[in-house]
Design a protein around this motif. Structure first.
Motif, PDB file in Angstrom:
ATOM      1  N   LYS A   4       4.271 -12.188  -0.331  1.00 15.16           N
ATOM      2  CA  LYS A   4       4.503 -11.007  -1.392  1.00 15.16           C
ATOM      3  C   LYS A   4       3.345 -11.864  -2.770  1.00 15.16           C
ATOM      4  O   LYS A   4       2.708 -11.191  -2.879  1.00 15.16           O
ATOM      5  CB  LYS A   4       5.621 -11.572  -2.448  1.00 15.16           C
ATOM      6  CG  LYS A   4       6.540 -10.723  -1.492  1.00 15.16           C
ATOM      7  CD  LYS A   4       8.061 -11.415  -2.260  1.00 15.16           C
ATOM      8  CE  LYS A   4       9.691  -9.921  -1.705  1.00 15.16           C
ATOM      9  NZ  LYS A   4      10.348 -10.618  -2.152  1.00 15.16           N
ATOM     10  N   GLN A   7      -0.126 -10.118  -1.298  1.00 18.63           N
ATOM     11  CA  GLN A   7       0.186  -8.945  -1.339  1.00 18.63           C
ATOM     12  C   GLN A   7      -0.364  -8.330  -2.288  1.00 18.63           C
ATOM     13  O   GLN A   7      -1.528  -7.176  -2.362  1.00 18.63           O
ATOM     14  CB  GLN A   7       1.068  -8.765  -0.527  1.00 18.63           C
ATOM     15  CG  GLN A   7       1.626  -6.842  -0.629  1.00 18.63           C
ATOM     16  CD  GLN A   7       2.457  -6.174   0.144  1.00 18.63           C
ATOM     17  OE1 GLN A   7       3.814  -6.924   0.408  1.00 18.63           O
ATOM     18  NE2 GLN A   7       2.489  -4.821  -0.246  1.00 18.63           N
ATOM     19  N   PHE A   8       0.114  -9.060  -3.019  1.00 20.19           N
ATOM     20  CA  PHE A   8      -0.160  -8.063  -5.122  1.00 20.19           C
ATOM     21  C   PHE A   8      -1.552  -8.461  -5.283  1.00 20.19           C
ATOM     22  O   PHE A   8      -2.438  -7.661  -5.818  1.00 20.19           O
ATOM     23  CB  PHE A   8       1.041  -9.213  -5.777  1.00 20.19           C
ATOM     24  CG  PHE A   8       0.499  -8.991  -7.363  1.00 20.19           C
ATOM     25  CD1 PHE A   8       1.093  -7.263  -7.630  1.00 20.19           C
ATOM     26  CD2 PHE A   8       0.157  -9.962  -8.079  1.00 20.19           C
ATOM     27  CE1 PHE A   8       1.083  -7.321  -9.340  1.00 20.19           C
ATOM     28  CE2 PHE A   8      -0.898  -9.377  -9.438  1.00 20.19           C
ATOM     29  CZ  PHE A   8       0.281  -7.465 -10.002  1.00 20.19           C
ATOM     30  N   THR A  11      -3.795  -5.980  -3.564  1.00 19.43           N
ATOM     31  CA  THR A  11      -3.081  -5.033  -3.540  1.00 19.43           C
ATOM     32  C   THR A  11      -4.400  -4.784  -4.795  1.00 19.43           C
ATOM     33  O   THR A  11      -4.705  -3.725  -5.748  1.00 19.43           O
ATOM     34  CB  THR A  11      -1.833  -4.237  -3.691  1.00 19.43           C
ATOM     35  OG1 THR A  11      -1.349  -4.592  -2.107  1.00 19.43           O
ATOM     36  CG2 THR A  11      -2.138  -2.886  -4.284  1.00 19.43           C
ATOM     37  N   ASN A  12      -3.858  -5.538  -6.007  1.00 16.42           N
ATOM     38  CA  ASN A  12      -4.560  -6.043  -7.531  1.00 16.42           C
ATOM     39  C   ASN A  12      -5.689  -6.157  -7.705  1.00 16.42           C
ATOM     40  O   ASN A  12      -5.673  -6.421  -9.355  1.00 16.42           O
ATOM     41  CB  ASN A  12      -3.410  -5.823  -8.185  1.00 16.42           C
ATOM     42  CG  ASN A  12      -2.108  -4.679  -8.103  1.00 16.42           C
ATOM     43  OD1 ASN A  12      -2.383  -3.413  -8.821  1.00 16.42           O
ATOM     44  ND2 ASN A  12      -0.918  -5.171  -7.813  1.00 16.42           N
TER      45      ASN A  12
END
Length: 80
Positions: A4, A7-8, A11-12
């Protein structure tokens, strides 16, 4: 375990890098979060208005005009 955080961060990534490079300002962060929450609330409110108007038989064009929501989104609301 579930990637997680990875992925965060992926993405950011640009936002995370900018935050690491610049000085952290809690007050600005809170102000941005509030502004984003208000904007999201307004958007959700316009969607509810659109749903109600469509349920009452309003045309897609009329709903677009009163809510400012694009016709494609309104059309998707009619298909639900």
């Amino acid at each position: 375990d579930h990637n997680k955080l990875k992925q965060f961060l992926e993405t950011n990534s640009s936002e995370v890098i900018n935050m690491l490079i610049t000085e952290w300002d809690w007050d600005k962060y809170v102000a941005v979060q509030r502004r984003e929450a208000v904007e999201e609330g307004r958007r959700e409110g316009r969607i509810e208005i659109a749903r109600s108007a469509l349920a009452e038989g309003a045309s897609v064009e009329f709903v677009r005009k009163i809510t400012g929501i694009d016709a494609e989104t309104i059309q998707r609301l009619t298909n639900r």
